[in-house]
Design a protein around this motif. Structure first.
Motif, PDB file in Angstrom:
ATOM      1  N   SER A   1       8.111   3.878   2.031  1.00  0.00           N
ATOM      2  CA  SER A   1       9.073   4.962   2.191  1.00  0.00           C
ATOM      3  C   SER A   1      10.264   4.388   2.948  1.00  0.00           C
ATOM      4  CB  SER A   1       8.461   6.157   2.941  1.00  0.00           C
ATOM      5  OG  SER A   1       8.395   5.893   4.327  1.00  0.00           O
TER       6      SER A   1
ATOM      7  N   GLU B   1       3.618  -0.152   4.458  1.00  0.00           N
ATOM      8  CA  GLU B   1       2.287  -0.657   4.785  1.00  0.00           C
ATOM      9  C   GLU B   1       1.878  -1.676   3.736  1.00  0.00           C
ATOM     10  OE1 GLU B   1      -2.123   1.194   4.869  1.00  0.00           O
ATOM     11  OE2 GLU B   1      -0.667   2.210   6.150  1.00  0.00           O
TER      12      GLU B   1
ATOM     13  N   ARG C   1       0.816  -1.205   0.000  1.00  0.00           N
ATOM     14  CA  ARG C   1       0.000   0.000   0.000  1.00  0.00           C
ATOM     15  C   ARG C   1       0.855   1.264   0.000  1.00  0.00           C
ATOM     16  NH1 ARG C   1      -5.459  -0.882   2.955  1.00  0.00           N
ATOM     17  NH2 ARG C   1      -5.266   1.347   3.159  1.00  0.00           N
ATOM     18  N   THR C   2       1.891   1.297   0.852  1.00  0.00           N
ATOM     19  CA  THR C   2       2.748   2.478   0.997  1.00  0.00           C
ATOM     20  C   THR C   2       4.185   2.037   1.233  1.00  0.00           C
ATOM     21  OG1 THR C   2       0.926   3.654   2.082  1.00  0.00           O
ATOM     22  CG2 THR C   2       3.120   4.597   2.326  1.00  0.00           C
TER      23      THR C   2
END
Length: 72
Positions: free
Chosen positions: A29, A34, A26-27
């Motif tokens: 960085s 996530e 999902r995410t």
């Protein structure tokens, strides 16, 4: 024994995590990743984080892992 479809997390020290039975990313960085799962998002927080390997079975994350949690 892993339950079918339920996420399972394997922690290798403080520098590697494998999440089994994921449903995708999902995410991403360098401090937060996530992942989707059948019971909601799985969150991994730390420093210098990167996805090392992705398979249909698991996702492997390396870095300085500080926190792993399920998000509601």
């Amino acid at each position: 024994m892993m339950l079918q479809g339920i996420p399972s997390i394997k922690i290798n020290g403080s520098s590697n995590v494998r999440v089994y039975n994921h449903r995708g990313i999902r995410t991403v960085s360098d401090v937060y990743i996530e992942l989707s799962s059948s019971i909601g998002p799985v969150c991994i927080a730390g420093k210098n984080m990167k996805i090392q390997e992705i398979t249909g079975e698991f996702i492997s994350v390396d870095g300085k892992i500080n926190r792993i949690y399920y998000k509601e």
